[in-house]
Design a protein around this motif. Structure first.
Motif, PDB file in Angstrom:
ATOM      1  N   LEU A 156     -29.444  17.109 -17.958  1.00  0.00           N
ATOM      2  CA  LEU A 156     -29.367  16.042 -16.960  1.00  0.00           C
ATOM      3  C   LEU A 156     -28.602  16.494 -15.724  1.00  0.00           C
ATOM      4  O   LEU A 156     -28.895  16.050 -14.611  1.00  0.00           O
ATOM      5  CB  LEU A 156     -28.742  14.782 -17.574  1.00  0.00           C
ATOM      6  N   GLU A 157     -27.652  17.392 -15.906  1.00  0.00           N
ATOM      7  CA  GLU A 157     -26.955  17.960 -14.752  1.00  0.00           C
ATOM      8  C   GLU A 157     -27.894  18.866 -13.947  1.00  0.00           C
ATOM      9  O   GLU A 157     -27.738  19.008 -12.733  1.00  0.00           O
ATOM     10  CB  GLU A 157     -25.722  18.739 -15.208  1.00  0.00           C
ATOM     11  N   HIS A 158     -28.853  19.470 -14.614  1.00  0.00           N
ATOM     12  CA  HIS A 158     -29.874  20.268 -13.927  1.00  0.00           C
ATOM     13  C   HIS A 158     -30.645  19.396 -12.935  1.00  0.00           C
ATOM     14  O   HIS A 158     -31.036  19.855 -11.858  1.00  0.00           O
ATOM     15  CB  HIS A 158     -30.828  20.889 -14.954  1.00  0.00           C
ATOM     16  N   GLY A 159     -30.854  18.128 -13.323  1.00  0.00           N
ATOM     17  CA  GLY A 159     -31.453  17.162 -12.408  1.00  0.00           C
ATOM     18  C   GLY A 159     -32.931  16.940 -12.624  1.00  0.00           C
ATOM     19  O   GLY A 159     -33.393  15.809 -12.755  1.00  0.00           O
ATOM     20  N   SER A 160     -33.698  18.006 -12.682  1.00  0.00           N
ATOM     21  CA  SER A 160     -35.150  17.884 -12.821  1.00  0.00           C
ATOM     22  C   SER A 160     -35.502  17.837 -14.307  1.00  0.00           C
ATOM     23  O   SER A 160     -36.125  18.751 -14.849  1.00  0.00           O
ATOM     24  CB  SER A 160     -35.846  19.069 -12.134  1.00  0.00           C
ATOM     25  N   ALA A 161     -35.077  16.754 -14.951  1.00  0.00           N
ATOM     26  CA  ALA A 161     -35.181  16.680 -16.408  1.00  0.00           C
ATOM     27  C   ALA A 161     -35.242  15.233 -16.881  1.00  0.00           C
ATOM     28  O   ALA A 161     -34.758  14.315 -16.213  1.00  0.00           O
ATOM     29  CB  ALA A 161     -33.989  17.384 -17.061  1.00  0.00           C
ATOM     30  N   ILE A 162     -35.866  15.058 -18.045  1.00  0.00           N
ATOM     31  CA  ILE A 162     -35.844  13.792 -18.773  1.00  0.00           C
ATOM     32  C   ILE A 162     -35.347  14.097 -20.178  1.00  0.00           C
ATOM     33  O   ILE A 162     -35.762  15.080 -20.793  1.00  0.00           O
ATOM     34  CB  ILE A 162     -37.240  13.151 -18.867  1.00  0.00           C
ATOM     35  N   SER A 163     -34.454  13.262 -20.686  1.00  0.00           N
ATOM     36  CA  SER A 163     -33.990  13.409 -22.069  1.00  0.00           C
ATOM     37  C   SER A 163     -34.512  12.249 -22.899  1.00  0.00           C
ATOM     38  O   SER A 163     -34.374  11.085 -22.517  1.00  0.00           O
ATOM     39  CB  SER A 163     -32.461  13.438 -22.133  1.00  0.00           C
ATOM     40  N   PHE A 164     -35.106  12.586 -24.033  1.00  0.00           N
ATOM     41  CA  PHE A 164     -35.606  11.582 -24.966  1.00  0.00           C
ATOM     42  C   PHE A 164     -34.685  11.546 -26.186  1.00  0.00           C
ATOM     43  O   PHE A 164     -34.586  12.536 -26.922  1.00  0.00           O
ATOM     44  CB  PHE A 164     -37.040  11.910 -25.396  1.00  0.00           C
ATOM     45  N   ARG A 165     -34.017  10.419 -26.379  1.00  0.00           N
ATOM     46  CA  ARG A 165     -33.140  10.238 -27.534  1.00  0.00           C
ATOM     47  C   ARG A 165     -33.980   9.658 -28.675  1.00  0.00           C
ATOM     48  O   ARG A 165     -34.223   8.452 -28.752  1.00  0.00           O
ATOM     49  CB  ARG A 165     -31.978   9.311 -27.186  1.00  0.00           C
ATOM     50  N   LEU A 166     -34.404  10.549 -29.552  1.00  0.00           N
ATOM     51  CA  LEU A 166     -35.393  10.183 -30.559  1.00  0.00           C
ATOM     52  C   LEU A 166     -34.764   9.455 -31.741  1.00  0.00           C
ATOM     53  O   LEU A 166     -33.725   9.869 -32.274  1.00  0.00           O
ATOM     54  CB  LEU A 166     -36.109  11.438 -31.070  1.00  0.00           C
ATOM     55  N   ALA A 167     -35.439   8.392 -32.158  1.00  0.00           N
ATOM     56  CA  ALA A 167     -35.117   7.752 -33.426  1.00  0.00           C
ATOM     57  C   ALA A 167     -35.498   8.703 -34.558  1.00  0.00           C
ATOM     58  O   ALA A 167     -36.042   9.788 -34.331  1.00  0.00           O
ATOM     59  CB  ALA A 167     -35.870   6.432 -33.540  1.00  0.00           C
ATOM     60  N   THR A 168     -35.207   8.324 -35.792  1.00  0.00           N
ATOM     61  CA  THR A 168     -35.580   9.151 -36.940  1.00  0.00           C
ATOM     62  C   THR A 168     -37.101   9.232 -37.016  1.00  0.00           C
ATOM     63  O   THR A 168     -37.782   8.222 -37.138  1.00  0.00           O
ATOM     64  CB  THR A 168     -35.007   8.556 -38.235  1.00  0.00           C
ATOM     65  N   VAL A 169     -37.626  10.451 -36.945  1.00  0.00           N
ATOM     66  CA  VAL A 169     -39.070  10.656 -36.850  1.00  0.00           C
ATOM     67  C   VAL A 169     -39.681  10.666 -38.254  1.00  0.00           C
ATOM     68  O   VAL A 169     -39.071  11.134 -39.212  1.00  0.00           O
ATOM     69  CB  VAL A 169     -39.377  11.970 -36.114  1.00  0.00           C
ATOM     70  N   PHE A 170     -40.899  10.129 -38.355  1.00  0.00           N
ATOM     71  CA  PHE A 170     -41.633  10.144 -39.620  1.00  0.00           C
ATOM     72  C   PHE A 170     -43.097  10.449 -39.340  1.00  0.00           C
ATOM     73  O   PHE A 170     -43.563  10.386 -38.200  1.00  0.00           O
ATOM     74  CB  PHE A 170     -41.500   8.808 -40.370  1.00  0.00           C
ATOM     75  N   GLY A 171     -43.842  10.761 -40.401  1.00  0.00           N
ATOM     76  CA  GLY A 171     -45.270  11.018 -40.261  1.00  0.00           C
ATOM     77  C   GLY A 171     -45.621  12.451 -40.590  1.00  0.00           C
ATOM     78  O   GLY A 171     -44.755  13.321 -40.702  1.00  0.00           O
ATOM     79  N   PHE A 172     -46.930  12.701 -40.729  1.00  0.00           N
ATOM     80  CA  PHE A 172     -47.407  14.018 -41.136  1.00  0.00           C
ATOM     81  C   PHE A 172     -47.557  14.949 -39.943  1.00  0.00           C
ATOM     82  O   PHE A 172     -47.925  14.543 -38.855  1.00  0.00           O
ATOM     83  CB  PHE A 172     -48.741  13.903 -41.882  1.00  0.00           C
ATOM     84  N   SER A 173     -47.267  16.224 -40.196  1.00  0.00           N
ATOM     85  CA  SER A 173     -47.387  17.283 -39.203  1.00  0.00           C
ATOM     86  C   SER A 173     -47.905  18.530 -39.897  1.00  0.00           C
ATOM     87  O   SER A 173     -47.741  18.691 -41.110  1.00  0.00           O
ATOM     88  CB  SER A 173     -46.009  17.562 -38.579  1.00  0.00           C
ATOM     89  N   ALA A 174     -48.513  19.412 -39.112  1.00  0.00           N
ATOM     90  CA  ALA A 174     -48.973  20.682 -39.679  1.00  0.00           C
ATOM     91  C   ALA A 174     -47.811  21.530 -40.183  1.00  0.00           C
ATOM     92  O   ALA A 174     -47.973  22.370 -41.055  1.00  0.00           O
ATOM     93  CB  ALA A 174     -49.769  21.459 -38.634  1.00  0.00           C
ATOM     94  N   ARG A 175     -46.629  21.338 -39.628  1.00  0.00           N
ATOM     95  CA  ARG A 175     -45.402  21.929 -40.163  1.00  0.00           C
ATOM     96  C   ARG A 175     -44.572  20.755 -40.691  1.00  0.00           C
ATOM     97  O   ARG A 175     -43.736  20.195 -40.022  1.00  0.00           O
ATOM     98  CB  ARG A 175     -44.697  22.719 -39.085  1.00  0.00           C
ATOM     99  N   MET A 176     -44.890  20.351 -41.916  1.00  0.00           N
ATOM    100  CA  MET A 176     -44.318  19.144 -42.495  1.00  0.00           C
ATOM    101  C   MET A 176     -42.835  19.326 -42.817  1.00  0.00           C
ATOM    102  O   MET A 176     -42.382  20.433 -43.105  1.00  0.00           O
ATOM    103  CB  MET A 176     -45.098  18.774 -43.765  1.00  0.00           C
TER     104      MET A 176
END
Length: 312
Positions: A156-176
């Motif tokens: 965020l100090e860099h300025g050209s950025a967005i930070s996503f504060r993720l909740a606990t993630v769930f669901g299937f992925s190819a790297r489960m």
């Protein structure tokens, strides 16, 4: 407009869902990963003409300097994720989760953009009945939470950025990953039909992995109006305790039994409810409910049964 996106750690749980999405939208994607889990999770996209992959370490300055040179956007997913893994390798955690991101911000120009994932475990223990917003104080307890909060400050100090504060993630992925809370509880319900809970009253928020990918696409497409800010990303109707989560799973897994234990504790001490109003006000809404995710996991667990799908 097509962009060149560099994704560090792109062969991991989030990356293997996000990378195909970027490619489908016409972007060029380069993945840097050390493949520390021996995964082959990007097999489905190797034939794509806009995909490239490099084996390497996001902490290596020479590697990063070479790769960021041609990138319009960087998504730094490379991280040691989860309190148990981070406690086991504290030096690796600090150098990967924080120091590599700080180095990245110094290598990028102000015209190059960062889409950064962190964890809303940075809120630590919330106030009872009070939603954590992006203005709430960050009080991380675990080394994992602290390293990600410090990384967010750098981008965020860099300025050209967005930070996503993720909740606990769930669901299937190819790297489960089976060690994430919803994924873990559903796995135990399907395989063991029983679960022992500790700190069952602790609440947290949840989000489907495909909706995480959707949030990053949303940030990419709305960068000019969203940059310089942090955004909670979760399901607004899923601020649930562990006990409440088990009851939701029980509705789809008849015979699932769960008991409360007087011992045991969450290393992150996650106990909070989260407001996602800020990102929803930008036009983002998740597509996948918690119940849909549970149903998806139940089907998936008919196919897999292996402890390699974990970070611990």
């Amino acid at each position: 407009m097509s962009q060149h996106i560099l994704v560090t750690g792109g062969a991991g749980y989030l990356g293997t869902t996000m990378v195909p999405k970027f490619l489908d939208l016409g972007h060029k994607v380069t993945v840097l990963d050390n493949f520390m889990f021996g995964q082959d999770s990007l097999n489905a996209v190797v034939a794509h003409p806009n995909f490239n992959v490099e084996r390497g370490d996001a902490r290596d300055e020479a590697t990063m300097k070479r790769l960021v040179k041609d990138a319009d956007v960087v998504v730094p997913l490379a991280a040691l994720v989860g309190a148990p893994l981070c406690d086991r390798d504290q030096i690796g955690t600090v150098t990967t989760n924080r120091d590599a991101v700080v180095m990245l911000t110094k290598l990028l120009s102000k015209d190059q953009r960062i889409l950064m994932p962190i964890t809303n475990s940075g809120y630590g223990i919330g106030e009872s009945g009070k939603f954590c917003t992006e203005e709430s104080p960050l009080r991380p307890i675990s080394l994992y939470g602290k390293s990600k909060v410090e990384a967010e400050q750098a981008v965020l100090e860099h300025g050209s950025a967005i930070s996503f504060r993720l909740a606990t993630v769930f669901g299937f992925s190819a790297r489960m990953r089976l060690d994430l809370l919803v994924n873990d509880f559903v796995y135990r319900a399907v395989k063991d039909r029983a679960l022992v809970l500790f700190e069952s009253h602790f609440k947290r928020n949840y989000i489907h992995i495909r909706d995480v990918a959707k949030a990053f696409v949303h940030g990419l497409e709305n960068f000019d109006t969203m940059h310089g800010e942090a955004y909670n990303v979760g399901l607004s109707d899923a601020n649930l305790s562990k006990m409440e989560l088990c009851r939701r799973i029980q509705q789809q897994v008849p015979g699932f039994t769960f008991l409360e234990a007087p011992i045991g504790e969450d290393p992150d001490k996650r106990d909070y409810i989260v407001s996602n109003d800020k990102i929803e006000a930008t036009g983002y809404m998740p597509d996948h409910s918690l119940d849909q995710g549970i149903a998806e996991l139940i089907k998936g667990y008919r196919m897999i049964s292996n402890s390699k799908f974990s970070n611990v």
